[in-house]
Design an enzyme around this catalytic site. Structure first.
Site, PDB file in Angstrom:
ATOM      1  N   CYS A  86       0.822  -1.170   0.100  1.00 55.45           N
ATOM      2  CA  CYS A  86      -0.014   0.136   0.224  1.00 55.45           C
ATOM      3  C   CYS A  86       0.833   1.266   0.068  1.00 55.45           C
ATOM      4  O   CYS A  86       1.364   1.614  -0.968  1.00 55.45           O
ATOM      5  CB  CYS A  86      -0.796  -0.126   1.378  1.00 55.45           C
ATOM      6  SG  CYS A  86      -2.382   1.171   0.868  1.00 55.45           S
ATOM      7  N   HIS A 194      -3.392  -5.860   1.017  1.00 57.85           N
ATOM      8  CA  HIS A 194      -2.870  -6.147   2.277  1.00 57.85           C
ATOM      9  C   HIS A 194      -2.540  -7.586   2.619  1.00 57.85           C
ATOM     10  O   HIS A 194      -3.553  -8.242   3.154  1.00 57.85           O
ATOM     11  CB  HIS A 194      -3.325  -5.350   3.534  1.00 57.85           C
ATOM     12  CG  HIS A 194      -3.298  -3.928   3.495  1.00 57.85           C
ATOM     13  ND1 HIS A 194      -2.394  -3.186   4.080  1.00 57.85           N
ATOM     14  CD2 HIS A 194      -3.945  -2.941   2.594  1.00 57.85           C
ATOM     15  CE1 HIS A 194      -2.361  -2.017   3.811  1.00 57.85           C
ATOM     16  NE2 HIS A 194      -3.440  -1.788   3.002  1.00 57.85           N
ATOM     17  N   GLU A 196      -0.613  -8.844   5.024  1.00 55.50           N
ATOM     18  CA  GLU A 196      -0.799  -9.098   6.390  1.00 55.50           C
ATOM     19  C   GLU A 196      -2.046  -9.015   6.951  1.00 55.50           C
ATOM     20  O   GLU A 196      -2.188  -9.473   8.277  1.00 55.50           O
ATOM     21  CB  GLU A 196      -0.044  -8.026   7.060  1.00 55.50           C
ATOM     22  CG  GLU A 196      -0.557  -6.562   7.270  1.00 55.50           C
ATOM     23  CD  GLU A 196      -0.749  -5.861   5.810  1.00 55.50           C
ATOM     24  OE1 GLU A 196      -0.976  -4.729   6.036  1.00 55.50           O
ATOM     25  OE2 GLU A 196      -0.247  -6.474   4.933  1.00 55.50           O
TER      26      GLU A 196
END
EC number: 6.3.5.3
Length: 218
Positions: A86, A194, A196
């Site tokens: 990002c 994302h 994660e």
């Protein structure tokens, strides 16, 4: 082997990356303050999402001058792996490690959703262990995630097989539906989704795990 997670003023996903890599996957991690220049002992570096330096001027425009990124250039040239997520992807383009730019979303508003993605390239270690025939689902959360580049750069990305991920249903107007790209060598990956946030089946699925595992794979 250890992963470095860069922390800028305004970062807000560094702890998420730490939880996903060390908490979920048992990887050794180390936070890197933006003023640090010591990358010794690191196998890979993650530039996390957030709003580095408040995203003033332009996303990533100030962060690119951080001392840690001077060391990062040398790290990449020696073959070190770098993952920009990002805002981290935005910083990589500002730094010149990846081509193109991330601009305001086509509809000019912030998007927060989980989206289907197509694996466009398995040339690099990042996506080798995915089934290319199946969509993966990852969260996105950005206001300036629309990837833009010239026709010549787009052709180069295509010729080098450097378009790693594409949106199945383009949410932001990115050229050629691009969600993630790599450099020619394949050791630098920039992505708007994302991974994660998709490393724990209890809070968002596990489609991001293999991307994170690639940080320490040969």
């Amino acid at each position: 082997m250890t992963i470095g997670i860069v922390v800028f003023p305004g970062s807000n996903c560094d702890r998420d990356v730490h939880w996903a890599t060390q908490g979920c996957l048992g990887m050794s991690t180390r936070f890197l303050w933006h003023e640090s220049t010591d990358l010794n002992g690191l196998e890979a570096v993650v530039l996390p999402g957030g709003f580095s330096y408040g995203d003033y001027l332009r996303c990533g425009a100030i962060a690119r001058f951080a001392p840690v990124l001077s060391s990062l250039l040398e790290f990449v040239n020696k073959g070190g792996k770098v993952l920009g997520i990002c805002n981290g992807f935005q910083i990589l383009t500002e730094l010149g490690l990846l081509p193109g730019a991330l601009t305001r979303n086509q509809e000019l508003h912030f998007i927060c959703d989980t989206v289907p993605l197509l694996i466009s390239s398995q040339r690099t270690q990042w996506f080798k262990n995915y089934n290319q025939s199946k969509n993966i689902f990852l969260p996105i959360a950005h206001g300036e995630g629309r990837y833009q580049c010239s026709e010549s750069i787009l052709k180069k990305l295509q010729d080098e097989d450097s378009i790693a991920l594409k949106y199945k249903n383009n949410p932001n107007g990115s050229i050629n539906d691009i969600a993630a790209i790599t450099n020619k060598s394949g050791n630098v990956l920039g992505m708007m989704p994302h991974p994660e946030r998709a490393a724990d089946k209890d809070i968002g699925g596990i489609d991001g795990i293999k991307i994170l595992q690639a940080l320490l794979s040969n």
